[in-house]
Scaffold this active site. Sequence first.
Site, PDB file in Angstrom:
ATOM      1  N   ASN A  14      -6.238  -3.024   1.765  1.00  0.00           N
ATOM      2  CA  ASN A  14      -6.122  -4.472   1.918  1.00  0.00           C
ATOM      3  C   ASN A  14      -7.514  -5.064   2.036  1.00  0.00           C
ATOM      4  OD1 ASN A  14      -3.363  -4.744   1.856  1.00  0.00           O
ATOM      5  ND2 ASN A  14      -3.102  -4.855   4.085  1.00  0.00           N
ATOM      6  N   ARG A  20       0.820  -1.215   0.000  1.00  0.00           N
ATOM      7  CA  ARG A  20       0.000   0.000   0.000  1.00  0.00           C
ATOM      8  C   ARG A  20       0.859   1.272   0.000  1.00  0.00           C
ATOM      9  NH1 ARG A  20      -3.834  -1.357   4.958  1.00  0.00           N
ATOM     10  NH2 ARG A  20      -1.835  -2.202   5.668  1.00  0.00           N
TER      11      ARG A  20
END
Length: 766
Positions: A36, A18
């Site tokens: 996620n 990320r």
Amino acid sequence: MKTVHLHIEGIVQGVGFRPHVYRLAQEFSLNGWVNNAPDGVHIEIQGKPASVQDFLNALRENPPKLSRIINRTETLVARPKFDGFQIIESKDNSEKSVLLTPDYAICTSCEKELFDPENRRFRYPFITCTNCGPRFSIIDGLPYDRIRTTMQPFNMCSECKNEYDDIYDRRYYSQTNSCPVCGITLSIAENGQQPCEVPDIFQRIYSALHEGKIIAVKGIGGFLLLCDASNKESIQLLRQRKGRPSKPLALMYPDEEMLLSDVETTPQQLEAYMSVEAPIVLFNCKGSMESDLQVNEIAPGLTSLGIMRPYAPLLALIARDFGSPLVATSANISGAPIIYNNEQALSSLSWIADLIITHDRDITLPEDDSVIKFTPEHGKRIILRRSRGFAPNYLARKSVSTDPVLSMGASLKSTFALQHGENTYVSQYLGDQDSFDAHESFKHTLGKLAGVLDFTPREILADMHPQYLSTILAEKLAKSHTIPVWKIQHHEAHFAAVLGENGLIESGEPVLGVIWDGTGYGTDGQVWGGEFFNYENHRFSRIGHLAYFAHILGDKMSREPRLSALSLLHGTIAEQAIKDCFNQQEWEYYHKVLRKGDNLQTSSAGRLFDAAACLAGLGYSTTYEGEAAVKLEALAKTASDKKNLRPIDFEQCMSPVYHLLRFHQFLTNKMPTADAAWQFHAGLVQAIHFKARSHNYRKVAFSGGVFQNDVMVDLLVSLMQEKFELYFHEELSPNDENISFGQLIHHGISSSAVAAEEYADNFYEN
């Protein structure tokens, strides 16, 4: 304005994915979000079409270093205009099918900070970042976020939180981030006392090791036992307390320079040693070693040493402080699973270890250290134990089936495997299921991993052996879930595993499977172990085996190579060569047993290796599984003549008795024992070569514990690679650890439409 939704699957959580996406979005001036989810990472990226394409290309070409992408879906979507780019809250409302990130060794950046007096994490034993540290061993749920790990109780201090929120910091969104102010605390227990914090804990460890004491230290996947590798008395005491009289012990070196002064290395070995997985790697000793290693105490009768680098910062501090090689072996009683929680360590290790070093970060999924080696001539990698750093993912070429299936593996060197959607998970090595503690650990790990993945099987697979605890557990689970359990022949599962690993399931031509190991329950009720199979048109068939010989006295035979030697040499003149291995009463009794004529029969290649080891004078009993064969392999490696290949009689080459008598003849003709051992291995390889040639195969695949033997593997490659396509295990061990994966593959093949008509013939429903 263009908006693209990306769904990325693989090892993509806990590896800085990320933050990496966020930085790329900033670089290309794009808006959107990343998060996620239980099925991977989702991204929505919005901006000028050319910039979006540049982003997509950059992410494809340069993903985060530790990530492994197995699937990527890009979908053009219609969205309102986004305001900036952000990491949004993880979602947990989809199917949990993400691959689980393994535990990774300390990275170079963290190691540099660990030993930098100017750094605020100087000598902090739990330093991590997005590039290293525990992942799998601390997970409690998905998606992977701090609140679903055992880091949840540790609240980040302001400095750690600033790092966590800083896009340009390598600890940006690092779920394991902590420091001495807000992090994990070490404690020490001594002389049976309760653990407590002491200001000079590392000085106490250093002094204890120099005094010859044994230290238990909580690592990433469980506790390790450490002692001075140059102190003979300390090593002997460790062996006595642990109940491990002769099995080799692993070592841990403080730095690469010291390692290079003691062992011979290849680039492959060093790459594996320094890898993020940081397994134990087998190295050959130099003729002259700079350290004072007690080699004969560490690896009796062997020519190689298993060595790992200090993969956790706590271990790195201890190793660097001590400054010399340490024995570093799993903290358990021999045969039992690794101990991983503080309470169990304090109750079970207090009479093994003089000091017990604990900490307050819990381990949810225990793991032993992985072990690998490379063959000396051709550099083929052989995984001896697949655990920390590798488990639990298997990055399959393509799943045979997506149905939720649980396979329970075998008994020795056990694992289980889950087929969950498109993903295949093969557990870490879980030990010998004949041990109660190991069986409990097996059940704990299975329950925990199934819970993390929200996995419920529709079918369960097991070995055909009715007395394997894994098979009995499979039957109990199937009954409780009201689902079928299918029992798959042991060696067919081995063969299916190597077929699956090498993409041979859809092979357009026949494949010869050479499946050699110690034991497996055969469909004829005998003990198999020297098998030849054909795979063609999604069907398995046994086309031959090493000739049967008497299998006597049950499991005692696998523990006493003299019994294998006697069974094979019974009735020949050569049996007198092993008479001194028995007292007179035993000699008479065992001959009486053999004369009965109604003994169970075996084709075991493993028992043939045992017999040869006994004949070579390498011992008539063993203290660990495979000891005799490992010593015979080590002896063969030292042969002075590896070019003068002695031919074999091809009419007799499937007879174990023939190979053992041939070996005996070499010895009686005064051939050096090491050369005779090498010729013994070469004779068996010639027999395999003959089998493949006489049946006109081009593709030959190998599985079973015998093919952990690097002398065998190198000889196979040398003698057969020009005329045949050879296939070995790549990501799994050739030993019984691959059985659970093979059961999945076998079941998928036999359940397919092509083989549906023979389903009942190949499986045995409970």
